[in-house]
Scaffold this active site. Structure first.
Site, PDB file in Angstrom:
ATOM      1  N   HIS A 122      45.693  39.879  46.101  1.00 40.96           N
ATOM      2  CA  HIS A 122      46.208  40.338  44.807  1.00 40.96           C
ATOM      3  C   HIS A 122      45.704  41.768  44.619  1.00 40.96           C
ATOM      4  O   HIS A 122      44.628  42.124  45.116  1.00 40.96           O
ATOM      5  CB  HIS A 122      45.626  39.407  43.735  1.00 40.96           C
ATOM      6  CG  HIS A 122      46.153  39.606  42.363  1.00 40.96           C
ATOM      7  ND1 HIS A 122      45.720  40.604  41.534  1.00 40.96           N
ATOM      8  CD2 HIS A 122      47.083  38.916  41.656  1.00 40.96           C
ATOM      9  CE1 HIS A 122      46.345  40.516  40.372  1.00 40.96           C
ATOM     10  NE2 HIS A 122      47.186  39.493  40.416  1.00 40.96           N
ATOM     11  N   ASP A 199      37.844  36.027  46.141  1.00 41.15           N
ATOM     12  CA  ASP A 199      38.649  35.978  44.930  1.00 41.15           C
ATOM     13  C   ASP A 199      39.118  34.534  44.766  1.00 41.15           C
ATOM     14  O   ASP A 199      40.066  34.094  45.421  1.00 41.15           O
ATOM     15  CB  ASP A 199      39.839  36.946  45.064  1.00 41.15           C
ATOM     16  CG  ASP A 199      40.828  36.783  43.914  1.00 41.15           C
ATOM     17  OD1 ASP A 199      40.559  35.985  42.999  1.00 41.15           O
ATOM     18  OD2 ASP A 199      41.872  37.458  43.946  1.00 41.15           O
ATOM     19  N   GLN A 202      42.805  31.563  41.910  1.00 36.47           N
ATOM     20  CA  GLN A 202      43.736  30.428  41.963  1.00 36.47           C
ATOM     21  C   GLN A 202      43.033  29.172  42.483  1.00 36.47           C
ATOM     22  O   GLN A 202      43.279  28.071  41.984  1.00 36.47           O
ATOM     23  CB  GLN A 202      44.921  30.759  42.892  1.00 36.47           C
ATOM     24  CG  GLN A 202      45.752  31.949  42.468  1.00 36.47           C
ATOM     25  CD  GLN A 202      46.646  31.673  41.261  1.00 36.47           C
ATOM     26  OE1 GLN A 202      46.886  30.525  40.878  1.00 36.47           O
ATOM     27  NE2 GLN A 202      47.119  32.728  40.640  1.00 36.47           N
ATOM     28  N   LYS A 225      43.914  30.797  33.744  1.00 40.42           N
ATOM     29  CA  LYS A 225      44.728  29.988  34.670  1.00 40.42           C
ATOM     30  C   LYS A 225      44.173  28.574  34.786  1.00 40.42           C
ATOM     31  O   LYS A 225      44.803  27.693  35.354  1.00 40.42           O
ATOM     32  CB  LYS A 225      44.755  30.654  36.053  1.00 40.42           C
ATOM     33  CG  LYS A 225      45.443  32.030  36.023  1.00 40.42           C
ATOM     34  CD  LYS A 225      45.451  32.664  37.377  1.00 40.42           C
ATOM     35  CE  LYS A 225      45.541  34.165  37.324  1.00 40.42           C
ATOM     36  NZ  LYS A 225      46.898  34.680  37.194  1.00 40.42           N
ATOM     37  N   CYS A 363      51.914  41.167  42.032  1.00 42.82           N
ATOM     38  CA  CYS A 363      50.713  42.003  42.248  1.00 42.82           C
ATOM     39  C   CYS A 363      50.221  41.862  43.684  1.00 42.82           C
ATOM     40  O   CYS A 363      48.999  41.787  43.922  1.00 42.82           O
ATOM     41  CB  CYS A 363      49.585  41.646  41.285  1.00 42.82           C
ATOM     42  SG  CYS A 363      50.020  41.833  39.574  1.00 42.82           S
TER      43      CYS A 363
HETATM   44  C1  LIG Z   1      44.754  35.685  43.355  1.00 46.78           C
HETATM   45  C2  LIG Z   1      44.525  36.401  42.057  1.00 46.78           C
HETATM   46  N1  LIG Z   1      43.486  37.233  41.940  1.00 46.78           N
HETATM   47  C3  LIG Z   1      43.221  37.890  40.798  1.00 46.78           C
HETATM   48  C4  LIG Z   1      44.034  37.759  39.692  1.00 46.78           C
HETATM   49  C5  LIG Z   1      43.700  38.487  38.434  1.00 46.78           C
HETATM   50  O1  LIG Z   1      43.180  37.598  37.486  1.00 46.78           O
HETATM   51  P1  LIG Z   1      42.926  38.000  35.970  1.00 46.78           P
HETATM   52  O2  LIG Z   1      44.241  37.870  35.295  1.00 46.78           O
HETATM   53  O3  LIG Z   1      41.964  37.013  35.448  1.00 46.78           O
HETATM   54  O4  LIG Z   1      42.352  39.345  35.928  1.00 46.78           O
HETATM   55  C6  LIG Z   1      45.142  36.915  39.766  1.00 46.78           C
HETATM   56  C7  LIG Z   1      46.061  36.788  38.626  1.00 46.78           C
HETATM   57  O5  LIG Z   1      47.247  36.606  38.792  1.00 46.78           O
HETATM   58  C8  LIG Z   1      45.384  36.197  40.979  1.00 46.78           C
HETATM   59  O6  LIG Z   1      46.408  35.364  41.085  1.00 46.78           O
END
Ligand SMILES: Cc1ncc(COP(=O)(O)O)c(C=O)c1O
Length: 405
Positions: A122, A199, A202, A225, A363
């Protein structure tokens, strides 16, 4: 608590909504999930009965609010299997958590040092590392993604040199649902004396995660989420790393002493929590974790994957449907392209039938390039979704195929 989807749906007031005269089928959970009454009520209860700033006052409500806020930290620590509660930093989301790590490492990374990330990331696990490239002259190296949406681990092993300092990868892709073998990836990173960042935005929602097992130095997650509120997330960091990192933001509550010529900082976690934190959001986050932890996590996985399998079976019958990513180990995220149809048009047609999906690059522009697509439509399933909603997705995509031919 046993798994009963109809009983679960009753806990989500928003699911009774209609969109364009049709019942809502909310299949955009990877973007953000809806909130159960347990979360809504925990926040409302705090606002109505005990609200004050934290860590400041000596009065009753300040103490009560501080206790509720710190209890939320305990819940996150337990949920992630952290060794201690102080290894949990509250942030406003996963993006801020990853930025905190990158910024905090400014003193550790030098020009020419290498950072390994993957093409599956992302943007929030790409752009902070670009900052280190731009500001410090760090070099970013990329783990390729194979055709099925898994990481090329042989290529990964070959990326290391004496200059490699850090590896940062996503645990579960928000585009393909691929679940990466982060434990193995981390072991290899540590064998090369690299910092290992994950990260988990998800993954933490869909699969049980355990910091002791994964052995990441940092793990980022988010509340919204995970059926919790927006504006709150968490960074797990091993104590020795958090102590070593430079603070991300300066202000009240993160300092020990402030003089004209110097400043000293609080211990972790407060060193990283400058200013008034998202108090109510943290309380709601804690409630979401409590709520989710009441379920048999494997039963949720089975339910979500049954929805995924059913959707894939139906969608595959549609002319020129292309699944994006079919890794053997994946979560319930289904990205697809329809040849000759723009994903945004597909999503807009589905919306007319009350079916909410996401369309775009999610993204994850480098991953779009891997699959040679400009964008995808994405249905992502959650605890409250039903087979009937999946049938409406399939019917809607069939209609979109007809309209957009
Ligand atoms: C894999 C992943 N990393 C990071 C993020 C960013 O998360 P946040 O919205 O909490 O900043 C997302 C959000 O879509 C995501 O899907």
């Amino acid at each position: 608590m046993s798994f009963d989807v109809e009983a679960i749906r009753k806990q989500f007031p928003i699911l009774t909504r209609e969109i364009h005269g049709k019942p809502l089928a909310y299949l955009d959970n990877a973007a953000s999930a809806q909130k159960p009454l347990a979360v809504i009520e925990s926040m409302r209860n705090s606002f109505e009965h005990s609200y004050a700033n934290v860590h400041r006052g000596l009065h009753t409500m300040a103490n009560e609010t501080t206790e509720a806020f710190e209890n939320a930290r305990v819940r996150v620590a337990k949920f992630l299997g952290a060794a201690e509660n102080n290894e949990i930093i509250f942030t406003k989301g996963a993006t801020e958590a990853l930025n905190l790590v990158a910024y905090g490492l400014m003193d550790e990374i030098k020009a020419g040092d290498e950072i390994i990330i993957s093409k599956m990331e992302h943007h929030s696990n790409i752009v902070p590392w670009h900052f280190l490239r731009e500001r410090l002259g760090a070099v970013i190296k990329w783990i390729p993604v194979l055709e099925d949406g898994t990481l090329d681990l042989d290529a990964y092993k070959a990326l290391f040199t004496k200059r490699t300092k850090l590896v940062s990868v996503v645990h579960m892709s928000n585009v393909t649902g691929t679940i990466n073998p982060v434990k193995d990836i981390g072991r290899i990173a540590h064998e090369h004396d690299c910092i290992f960042v994950v990260d988990g935005t998800q993954a933490a929602v869909h699969i049980p995660v355990d910091m002791m097992d994964i052995d990441a130095d940092f793990y980022a997650m988010t509340g919204h989420k995970l059926y919790g509120p927006t504006g709150i997330g968490a960074l797990y960091g091993k104590r020795e790393w958090l102590e070593r990192l430079r603070p991300f933001q300066g202000g009240g509550e993160m300092i020990e002493d402030v003089f004209e010529d110097r400043v000293t900082y609080q211990d972790i976690p407060h060193k990283f929590e400058a200013g008034t934190p998202p108090i109510m959001e943290a309380i709601g986050f804690g409630a979401a974790i409590d709520w989710l932890s009441n379920f048999d996590r494997q039963a949720i996985i089975d339910h979500e994957m049954a929805l995924y399998d059913h959707a894939l079976q139906g969608l595959q019958e549609i002319n020129s449907f292309r699944l994006i990513g079919n890794a053997p180990n994946k979560g319930a995220v289904l990205s697809f392209a329809l040849e000759g149809a723009h994903a945004h048009d597909v999503a807009q047609i589905l919306d007319r039938y009350g079916v909410a999906v996401r369309a775009g690059q999610h993204c994850a522009q480098p991953l779009m390039e891997v699959f040679g697509v400009h964008s995808t439509a994405r249905a992502s399933f959650g605890i409250y979704n039903t087979i009937e909603e999946v049938d409406r997705l399939i019917a809607g995509v069939k209609k979109a195929r007809l309209f957009l031919s």
